[in-house]
Scaffold this motif. Structure first.
Motif, PDB file in Angstrom:
ATOM      1  N   LYS A 124       0.811  -1.212   0.000  1.00 38.71           N
ATOM      2  CA  LYS A 124       0.000   0.000   0.000  1.00 38.71           C
ATOM      3  C   LYS A 124       0.845   1.263   0.000  1.00 38.71           C
ATOM      4  O   LYS A 124       0.352   2.334  -0.367  1.00 38.71           O
ATOM      5  CB  LYS A 124      -0.929  -0.003   1.214  1.00 38.71           C
ATOM      6  N   THR A 132      -2.058   8.628   4.723  1.00 41.19           N
ATOM      7  CA  THR A 132      -2.902   7.444   4.893  1.00 41.19           C
ATOM      8  C   THR A 132      -2.072   6.232   5.304  1.00 41.19           C
ATOM      9  O   THR A 132      -2.471   5.457   6.178  1.00 41.19           O
ATOM     10  CB  THR A 132      -3.663   7.149   3.598  1.00 41.19           C
ATOM     11  N   ARG A 135      -1.172   6.486   8.964  1.00 37.07           N
ATOM     12  CA  ARG A 135      -2.294   6.152   9.845  1.00 37.07           C
ATOM     13  C   ARG A 135      -2.534   4.638   9.866  1.00 37.07           C
ATOM     14  O   ARG A 135      -2.777   4.049  10.930  1.00 37.07           O
ATOM     15  CB  ARG A 135      -3.554   6.892   9.388  1.00 37.07           C
ATOM     16  N   TYR A 136      -2.473   3.991   8.699  1.00 31.91           N
ATOM     17  CA  TYR A 136      -2.636   2.537   8.647  1.00 31.91           C
ATOM     18  C   TYR A 136      -1.528   1.832   9.432  1.00 31.91           C
ATOM     19  O   TYR A 136      -1.785   0.869  10.163  1.00 31.91           O
ATOM     20  CB  TYR A 136      -2.610   2.064   7.193  1.00 31.91           C
ATOM     21  N   TYR A 139      -2.183   1.945  13.195  1.00 33.53           N
ATOM     22  CA  TYR A 139      -3.212   1.000  13.641  1.00 33.53           C
ATOM     23  C   TYR A 139      -2.714  -0.437  13.576  1.00 33.53           C
ATOM     24  O   TYR A 139      -2.988  -1.242  14.486  1.00 33.53           O
ATOM     25  CB  TYR A 139      -4.470   1.149  12.793  1.00 33.53           C
ATOM     26  N   ARG A 180     -12.003   2.754  13.543  1.00 34.85           N
ATOM     27  CA  ARG A 180     -10.972   2.991  12.535  1.00 34.85           C
ATOM     28  C   ARG A 180     -10.005   1.818  12.451  1.00 34.85           C
ATOM     29  O   ARG A 180      -9.543   1.466  11.356  1.00 34.85           O
ATOM     30  CB  ARG A 180     -10.238   4.279  12.865  1.00 34.85           C
ATOM     31  N   CYS A 181      -9.692   1.212  13.585  1.00 32.97           N
ATOM     32  CA  CYS A 181      -8.853   0.015  13.558  1.00 32.97           C
ATOM     33  C   CYS A 181      -9.539  -1.115  12.791  1.00 32.97           C
ATOM     34  O   CYS A 181      -8.915  -1.801  11.965  1.00 32.97           O
ATOM     35  CB  CYS A 181      -8.524  -0.429  14.980  1.00 32.97           C
ATOM     36  N   THR A 184      -9.466  -0.417   9.078  1.00 27.11           N
ATOM     37  CA  THR A 184      -8.174  -0.749   8.483  1.00 27.11           C
ATOM     38  C   THR A 184      -8.042  -2.244   8.258  1.00 27.11           C
ATOM     39  O   THR A 184      -7.589  -2.691   7.200  1.00 27.11           O
ATOM     40  CB  THR A 184      -7.046  -0.248   9.401  1.00 27.11           C
ATOM     41  N   SER A 187     -10.211  -3.282   5.346  1.00 19.63           N
ATOM     42  CA  SER A 187      -9.606  -2.926   4.066  1.00 19.63           C
ATOM     43  C   SER A 187      -8.538  -3.924   3.668  1.00 19.63           C
ATOM     44  O   SER A 187      -8.448  -4.328   2.495  1.00 19.63           O
ATOM     45  CB  SER A 187      -9.027  -1.514   4.151  1.00 19.63           C
TER      46      SER A 187
END
Length: 507
Positions: A124, A132, A135-136, A139, A180-181, A184, A187
């Protein structure tokens, strides 16, 4: 020779090939599936596939597969995975491994969640923005791997994810952070499903509902004018920046990443090409705007043009190396370095407190721009284009509370149109306006039309002297059926005129 070697020579000298045929199965394509155990000889050496119990006891040992796969350094590596209870399970795992190699993904049955998430993050990093990815990574590293990383990816289930979410909530973590975790993780697992690494996404449906967004506080026009008037004297840079944000609806990062080369004051437009962001609030980067639709032209009002002209007159415009994206910025420090977003926010809130207006964020100025346009009666489609939203539904969902008056105006317009039309077309003033005309009123206009277009029978026709029904047809005389419902009906005999002519007019 050691005792172990003597044992192997005596017991495997003649029966080696026959035992290999028993304990080893070769895949039709590539790889092999065989049975082995953990027994050891007197020297503590593992016997593996040469244990004599494998030929006599079908439940002894476990099944293993081995396959030769190419490595990135152009060398081949033998991959062995064991512990399968049956030969079919080992063969299925081998087939899955070969499918993964052909599909470009890793189908290792021993791959853990931690290994997959680490590989996913590395991939990614080439397609997502640095903010982004940061942030990923936060987490994944601090939340997901410590809690779920030891599990095998194929064994990860919805119960594990739900237990993690509930444990985090019970420990006092905020619902927004936990959601949000999970987003992730969902995703990452969604990519595994799209790559056929997993059959389904165990993070779907989500273990906890998405928390409702907090209601935003938006300034009134009077509060906005009070703040701008104060900042024009106390902090001209913040005043000019806020004039741009309110007058165009631009995002904070887009305004901080705006270059003078993209501002065209004579044409009263500017082009949004870049956005300034801070990775972990430490490293500044210039990236593309949020969405593809965000990279577009923005119209400028006379008030915004005046603010930009004032800022240009009070700031020395520096145009250095065009390849350096940090040069030529509209809003920058005196040393021509970019402004940090957090520093601008702190400065903005300080001036808001001094001006005596409510505490908001810089992004709330974008909502203020949308509020002012919608309340002024600008259509939602025009507002969506001005804010450069990807879809109209995005604008409608965010600002649905501002469209209630528009909904009332729409239904009132329908009521007014129908009422005026009904008043003009009413032919019965003695009837109430809501009462429809009787059906006889309509039939008396239709009957003359039926008589006009109904065919007149010929004088020589057998039915010329018979009275004609009101529902005459052009193919045959009207026929009144007297049969009861449900009884068998014989085919009706064709009229003589049709039989004589040798044709059938019943169709």
């Amino acid at each position: 020779m050691s005792l172990g070697g003597d044992w192997r020579r005596r017991h495997l000298g003649t029966s080696h090939h026959s035992q290999e045929a028993i304990t080893m199965r070769f895949s039709a394509d590539r790889g092999r599936v065989y049975r082995r155990c953990g027994c050891r000889d007197t020297h503590r050496h593992q016997l593996g596939t040469h244990c004599p119990r494998l030929t006599t006891d079908s439940d002894h040992g476990s099944w293993t597969f081995a396959v030769d796969l190419p490595a990135p350094d152009h060398h081949r590596t033998i991959i062995r995975r064991g512990g399968f209870p049956t030969q079919d399970a080992a063969r299925s795992a081998l087939r899955r491994m070969l499918e993964g190699e052909a599909g470009g993904f890793t189908a290792d049955p021993n791959q853990t969640v931690a290994d997959y998430l680490t590989t996913w993050l590395e991939a990614k990093a080439y397609v997502l923005k640095p903010t982004t990815v940061a942030r990923y990574r936060d987490y994944v590293t601090h939340d997901l791997i410590p809690a779920l990383g030891a599990l095998k990816l194929d064994e990860l289930g919805h119960r594990h994810i739900a237990a993690y979410a509930h444990t985090q909530l019970e420990s006092g973590r905020g619902p927004v952070t936990v959601h949000r975790c999970l987003a992730t993780l969902s995703s990452a697992l969604g990519d595994a499903v799209r790559q056929h690494r997993l059959a389904h996404n165990p993070a779907r449906p989500t273990a906890i509902p998405r928390p409702a967004a907090p209601e935003r506080r938006v300034w009134t026009p009077q509060e906005a004018v009070r703040f701008l008037d104060y900042c024009h004297d106390a902090d001209p840079l913040i005043a000019d920046l806020c004039e741009l944000l309110i007058g165009t609806g631009m995002r904070k990062g887009e305004a901080l990443g705006l270059h003078w080369a993209d501002v065209h004051l004579p044409e009263q437009v500017l082009y949004v090409r870049y956005a300034l962001s801070a990775v972990n609030n430490t490293r500044l980067v210039i990236t593309t705007p949020k969405t593809r639709a965000s990279k577009n032209w923005v119209a400028l009002s006379p008030r915004v043009i005046k603010a930009l002209e004032h800022h240009a007159a009070t700031t020395r415009i520096h145009t250095g190396d065009p390849s350096d994206l940090f040069t030529g910025l509209v809003f920058c420090r005196p040393d021509r370095q970019p402004l940090r977003p957090q520093t601008v926010l702190d400065r903005f809130r300080k001036r808001a407190k001094e001006a005596g207006v409510p505490r908001i964020t810089l992004h709330d100025l974008r909502h203020l721009a949308a509020t002012l346009t919608l309340t002024a009666g600008i259509p939602l489609t025009i507002v969506s284009k001005s804010l450069r939203h990807s879809t109209l539904s995005t604008t409608a969902n965010i600002y649905s509370h501002l469209t209630h008056q528009a909904a009332h105006d729409a239904v009132n317009a329908i009521d007014q149109t129908l009422t005026q039309t009904d008043a003009r077309s009413s032919r019965h003033p003695h009837w109430p306006a809501w009462l429809r005309p009787h059906r006889d009123h309509t039939n008396q206009h239709h009957n003359p039309l039926r008589a006009l277009y109904s065919p007149t029978p010929a004088l020589t026709s057998p039915t010329a002297s018979q009275p004609q029904g009101t529902h005459a047809t052009t193919t045959r005389p009207p026929h009144r059926s007297t049969r009861k419902k449900g009884r068998f009906r014989y085919p009706r005999k064709r009229p003589p005129t049709c039989e004589n002519a040798g044709r059938d007019d019943r169709i």
